[in-house]
Design a protein around this motif. Structure first.
Motif, mmCIF file in Angstrom:
data_model
loop_
_atom_site.group_PDB
_atom_site.id
_atom_site.type_symbol
_atom_site.label_atom_id
_atom_site.label_comp_id
_atom_site.label_asym_id
_atom_site.label_seq_id
_atom_site.Cartn_x
_atom_site.Cartn_y
_atom_site.Cartn_z
ATOM 1 N N ILE A 41 36.498 47.442 40.573
ATOM 2 C CA ILE A 41 37.572 47.316 39.577
ATOM 3 C C ILE A 41 36.938 47.026 38.219
ATOM 4 O O ILE A 41 36.110 46.119 38.104
ATOM 5 C CB ILE A 41 38.509 46.141 39.949
ATOM 6 C CG1 ILE A 41 39.134 46.365 41.333
ATOM 7 C CG2 ILE A 41 39.579 45.937 38.881
ATOM 8 C CD1 ILE A 41 39.850 45.134 41.890
ATOM 9 N N HIS A 42 37.313 47.784 37.205
ATOM 10 C CA HIS A 42 36.828 47.450 35.862
ATOM 11 C C HIS A 42 37.490 46.138 35.425
ATOM 12 O O HIS A 42 38.715 45.998 35.544
ATOM 13 C CB HIS A 42 37.180 48.575 34.881
ATOM 14 C CG HIS A 42 36.479 48.449 33.568
ATOM 15 N ND1 HIS A 42 36.805 47.483 32.646
ATOM 16 C CD2 HIS A 42 35.443 49.135 33.032
ATOM 17 C CE1 HIS A 42 36.009 47.596 31.595
ATOM 18 N NE2 HIS A 42 35.165 48.593 31.803
ATOM 19 N N GLY A 97 38.362 44.998 32.749
ATOM 20 C CA GLY A 97 39.433 45.187 31.776
ATOM 21 C C GLY A 97 40.695 45.758 32.406
ATOM 22 O O GLY A 97 41.792 45.635 31.843
ATOM 23 N N GLU A 98 40.573 46.389 33.536
ATOM 24 C CA GLU A 98 41.725 46.975 34.222
ATOM 25 C C GLU A 98 42.361 46.015 35.225
ATOM 26 O O GLU A 98 43.511 46.212 35.642
ATOM 27 C CB GLU A 98 41.295 48.259 34.954
ATOM 28 C CG GLU A 98 41.137 49.463 34.049
ATOM 29 C CD GLU A 98 42.477 50.006 33.565
ATOM 30 O OE1 GLU A 98 42.894 49.641 32.449
ATOM 31 O OE2 GLU A 98 43.089 50.789 34.306
ATOM 32 N N PHE A 153 43.806 43.190 35.186
ATOM 33 C CA PHE A 153 45.123 42.613 34.889
ATOM 34 C C PHE A 153 46.234 43.660 34.809
ATOM 35 O O PHE A 153 47.389 43.317 34.617
ATOM 36 C CB PHE A 153 45.068 41.843 33.562
ATOM 37 C CG PHE A 153 44.161 40.644 33.631
ATOM 38 C CD1 PHE A 153 44.591 39.478 34.252
ATOM 39 C CD2 PHE A 153 42.881 40.684 33.108
ATOM 40 C CE1 PHE A 153 43.755 38.368 34.340
ATOM 41 C CE2 PHE A 153 42.039 39.576 33.190
ATOM 42 C CZ PHE A 153 42.478 38.416 33.807
ATOM 43 N N HIS A 154 45.859 44.904 34.907
ATOM 44 C CA HIS A 154 46.846 45.967 34.710
ATOM 45 C C HIS A 154 47.144 46.700 36.009
ATOM 46 O O HIS A 154 47.254 47.920 36.029
ATOM 47 C CB HIS A 154 46.372 46.891 33.590
ATOM 48 C CG HIS A 154 46.197 46.124 32.315
ATOM 49 N ND1 HIS A 154 47.253 45.775 31.519
ATOM 50 C CD2 HIS A 154 45.099 45.547 31.765
ATOM 51 C CE1 HIS A 154 46.821 45.044 30.502
ATOM 52 N NE2 HIS A 154 45.511 44.893 30.632
ATOM 53 N N GLY A 155 47.256 45.953 37.066
ATOM 54 C CA GLY A 155 47.560 46.523 38.377
ATOM 55 C C GLY A 155 46.792 45.829 39.485
ATOM 56 O O GLY A 155 47.359 45.048 40.256
ATOM 57 N N PRO A 156 45.475 46.061 39.544
ATOM 58 C CA PRO A 156 44.702 45.595 40.694
ATOM 59 C C PRO A 156 44.818 44.104 41.004
ATOM 60 O O PRO A 156 44.723 43.709 42.171
ATOM 61 C CB PRO A 156 43.258 45.971 40.303
ATOM 62 C CG PRO A 156 43.425 47.172 39.435
ATOM 63 C CD PRO A 156 44.680 46.909 38.646
ATOM 64 N N PHE A 157 45.022 43.263 40.005
ATOM 65 C CA PHE A 157 44.982 41.810 40.286
ATOM 66 C C PHE A 157 46.051 41.345 41.253
ATOM 67 O O PHE A 157 45.907 40.279 41.859
ATOM 68 C CB PHE A 157 44.958 40.979 39.005
ATOM 69 C CG PHE A 157 46.259 40.815 38.255
ATOM 70 C CD1 PHE A 157 47.256 41.763 38.298
ATOM 71 C CD2 PHE A 157 46.471 39.687 37.467
ATOM 72 C CE1 PHE A 157 48.432 41.601 37.587
ATOM 73 C CE2 PHE A 157 47.645 39.513 36.764
ATOM 74 C CZ PHE A 157 48.632 40.464 36.831
ATOM 75 N N GLU A 158 47.085 42.162 41.472
ATOM 76 C CA GLU A 158 48.127 41.729 42.416
ATOM 77 C C GLU A 158 47.629 41.647 43.867
ATOM 78 O O GLU A 158 48.290 41.053 44.711
ATOM 79 C CB GLU A 158 49.361 42.642 42.321
ATOM 80 C CG GLU A 158 50.178 42.487 41.033
ATOM 81 C CD GLU A 158 51.065 41.232 40.983
ATOM 82 O OE1 GLU A 158 51.341 40.628 42.038
ATOM 83 O OE2 GLU A 158 51.472 40.851 39.869
ATOM 84 N N ILE A 159 46.480 42.228 44.177
ATOM 85 C CA ILE A 159 45.940 42.106 45.549
ATOM 86 C C ILE A 159 45.103 40.835 45.727
ATOM 87 O O ILE A 159 44.642 40.535 46.829
ATOM 88 C CB ILE A 159 45.103 43.327 45.991
ATOM 89 C CG1 ILE A 159 44.018 43.691 44.966
ATOM 90 C CG2 ILE A 159 45.964 44.556 46.231
ATOM 91 C CD1 ILE A 159 42.785 42.901 44.996
ATOM 92 N N THR A 160 44.916 40.084 44.652
ATOM 93 C CA THR A 160 44.125 38.848 44.747
ATOM 94 C C THR A 160 44.845 37.850 45.656
ATOM 95 O O THR A 160 46.042 37.623 45.516
ATOM 96 C CB THR A 160 43.953 38.224 43.344
ATOM 97 O OG1 THR A 160 43.499 39.238 42.451
ATOM 98 C CG2 THR A 160 42.953 37.075 43.371
ATOM 99 N N LEU A 207 35.695 40.124 28.864
ATOM 100 C CA LEU A 207 36.526 40.789 29.868
ATOM 101 C C LEU A 207 36.229 40.237 31.262
ATOM 102 O O LEU A 207 37.141 40.003 32.065
ATOM 103 C CB LEU A 207 36.263 42.305 29.887
ATOM 104 C CG LEU A 207 36.894 43.182 28.817
ATOM 105 C CD1 LEU A 207 36.378 42.870 27.420
ATOM 106 C CD2 LEU A 207 36.665 44.657 29.120
ATOM 107 N N ARG A 233 37.382 36.541 31.626
ATOM 108 C CA ARG A 233 38.835 36.438 31.779
ATOM 109 C C ARG A 233 39.246 36.810 33.208
ATOM 110 O O ARG A 233 40.079 36.146 33.827
ATOM 111 C CB ARG A 233 39.505 37.368 30.752
ATOM 112 C CG ARG A 233 40.994 37.284 30.751
ATOM 113 C CD ARG A 233 41.593 38.154 29.639
ATOM 114 N NE ARG A 233 43.017 38.253 29.817
ATOM 115 C CZ ARG A 233 43.714 39.380 29.736
ATOM 116 N NH1 ARG A 233 43.102 40.524 29.441
ATOM 117 N NH2 ARG A 233 45.018 39.379 29.932
ATOM 118 N N PHE A 239 40.851 34.078 36.173
ATOM 119 C CA PHE A 239 42.082 34.298 36.941
ATOM 120 C C PHE A 239 41.781 34.407 38.427
ATOM 121 O O PHE A 239 42.428 33.777 39.261
ATOM 122 C CB PHE A 239 42.780 35.568 36.460
ATOM 123 C CG PHE A 239 44.113 35.772 37.124
ATOM 124 C CD1 PHE A 239 45.263 35.272 36.539
ATOM 125 C CD2 PHE A 239 44.217 36.420 38.351
ATOM 126 C CE1 PHE A 239 46.497 35.414 37.164
ATOM 127 C CE2 PHE A 239 45.434 36.569 38.986
ATOM 128 C CZ PHE A 239 46.582 36.066 38.391
#
Lengths: 331, 331
Positions: free
Chosen positions: B229-230, B232-233, B235-242, B260, B263, B267
């Motif tokens: 996962i980049h 920078g990306e 927080f724009h989708g992928p983080f919901e699988i954390t 980046l 941050r 999270f």
């Protein structure tokens, strides 16, 4: 082109600025956005890469903001997008572009948003079940993109007019594909409802649609593990995870890189019993000229993807609107 | 620079060709390879993007071959790489470059391989436990890359000399980092030995190292599900699988895009109990000037990654050399 007068005039303003900049020479097109909005511009970056010699690059917004490319400056055109218009990273990129004297164009669903203020040439698009396809994000982006090609391409080509004319056929083609795949998409959602990881694959113009399928629809909206594998990279590492019970969705492009997808599919289905194919060559694309079908196919594939994810969400009892982090907290 | 005379002279040949081409103007640098060899060139593509105005793009080889960019031609420089020298996609890209009259440079461990024959300026690198760091792939690539910057950069900068001088310090820095992370890497392999999915994250110069960690080391060599996962990306989708039990490895860069990574880390570690951090700012980089440390950090991080994967392979009883598809069949 059946866009609303308001959208047409915003696009015309942006195109005038591009034409003015082109007189002294545009050095680089930058597409800058985050997540789904970045993915949404990927086919256009691919199209520019294929059709014009002016370089076109795409960045997730903070990679652009913090690692600013050396070639960026007043001779550049920067195209940003944020649905809400308040993605801070994207707003910051549009500000940088405006401040540098570049042509700073932004697409958003929200007028007077921070992004709207930050860009010099904001363009609105409609959204929601009642919006006409012609005024939604994809149509507005493509009207802009083909308009730019008309201005900057070395060779004048009938293709650019074809690209603009195709917008009129998009709604029908989208509905046809959604209808065609309806029952297969429903069955896919049911079959995959207990899966914990789903891979997507694509290349060329369709890579972006498969990237947003993975990152925004599966990871973000379904909390499912996922990865988008470039069809050309599949054989160089990722394919070793292929197994009978591993779920794949592959977009078979209808353009230049279709062979990559076909090759990945041929291998993948030998070893996985769960491969879903979106074959763009089988879309009914009446009214869209052959020479621009490659660029339109991913927009149409998007309607199939949506049907698939709607079914998956229903079968899993996990609405697409649920988030645990996004909108729930500061980050 | 302690490279072997043979490697030096091959690099010099390539640099002479670049210098000759630069007289009439280089229009584009293309980095073209597959899998690990593509990932290996990503930090150089990033460096060129940051340091020079000539555009630099990177492609998986068949995306380049089938979707040839419009800007590619005799004014271009194409740099390919294949360890074995017989990756067909990469060989084909080098052939296209040679045929078009571009400067066609190839890196390989195998002399007289198909890639060696296809490129006009082949460069050999050593490999294996007995090879000196100075003659391995990363040193050879960086000697070439900084040599090119010296020729084509608009501003002459002490940075390019620093970049070449740093090669002498790479072996020590690499060993220091491997030693520093030894026990943490061993513990990581043990802790993660029953995991079925591991995410990697990075940005800027370090994205490529995290991409190859995911695609080549985890997916290919461990048959583990993974995605890079980049940062920078995220927080724009992928983080919901954390989640508390989801495994992440994050490279904290030491350069422009470090924010980046920081941050994403801040999270991620709030919601996952299994986050491993490779902090490049803490590497002992003595002998490497500050202004080029960003570009050298991922090379050093690679030695930490290797320790981690060695431990994981041992704990899982799954040697890194085992494949089920690669080398086992035609595809």
């Amino acid at each position: 082109m059946n866009l609303k007068a308001e959208h047409c005039s915003q696009i015309e303003n942006a195109l005038s600025a591009v034409a003015e900049k082109a007189k002294s020479g545009i050095n680089h097109f930058y597409f800058v956005a985050c997540g789904g909005s970045q993915a949404f511009m990927m086919p256009v970056q691919y199209m520019f890469d294929r059709e014009i010699t002016i370089p076109a690059s795409i960045y997730t917004a903070n990679e652009f903001n913090y690692g600013l490319p050396k070639d960026f400056g007043e001779r550049s055109v920067v195209i940003t997008c944020s649905h809400s218009g308040n993605t801070p990273e994207t707003v910051s990129a549009a500000e940088k572009a405006s401040k540098a004297g570049a042509v700073s164009i932004a697409l958003s669903n929200k007028e007077d948003s921070p992004l709207w203020q930050a860009a010099k040439y904001p363009i609105h698009y409609d959204h929601g079940p009642d919006a006409a396809v012609a005024d939604k994000s994809k149509s507005v982006l493509y009207a802009l993109a083909f308009g730019i090609l008309k201005i900057v391409a070395e060779e004048q080509s009938a293709k650019w007019e074809s690209g603009i004319r195709a917008l009129d056929a998009l709604e029908r083609a989208t509905n046809c594909a959604a209808e065609k795949y309806k029952s297969a998409a429903e069955a896919w959602g049911k079959k995959n409802r207990r899966d914990t990881i789903i891979y997507t694959m694509g290349s060329g113009a369709s890579y972006g649609e498969m990237y947003s399928f993975s990152a925004c629809l599966l990871m973000e909206m379904q909390w499912l593990h996922s990865s988008c594998i470039h069809s050309g990279e599949y054989f160089h590492g990722p394919f070793e995870i292929t197994d009978y019970d591993v779920s794949f969705v592959i977009a078979l492009g209808n353009g230049a890189t279709r062979y990559l997808d076909e090759r990945a599919l041929a291998f993948c289905k030998k070893f996985s019993d769960n491969v879903f194919v979106i074959d763009e060559a089988e879309f009914d694309m009446s009214g869209i000229d052959e020479e621009v079908r490659e660029y339109y196919a991913p927009l149409i594939a998007g309607s199939v993807v949506r049907k698939m994810v709607d079914s998956l969400a229903y079968e899993r009892g996990h609405p697409l609107s649920v988030r645990r982090y996004m909108w729930q907290m500061e980050y």
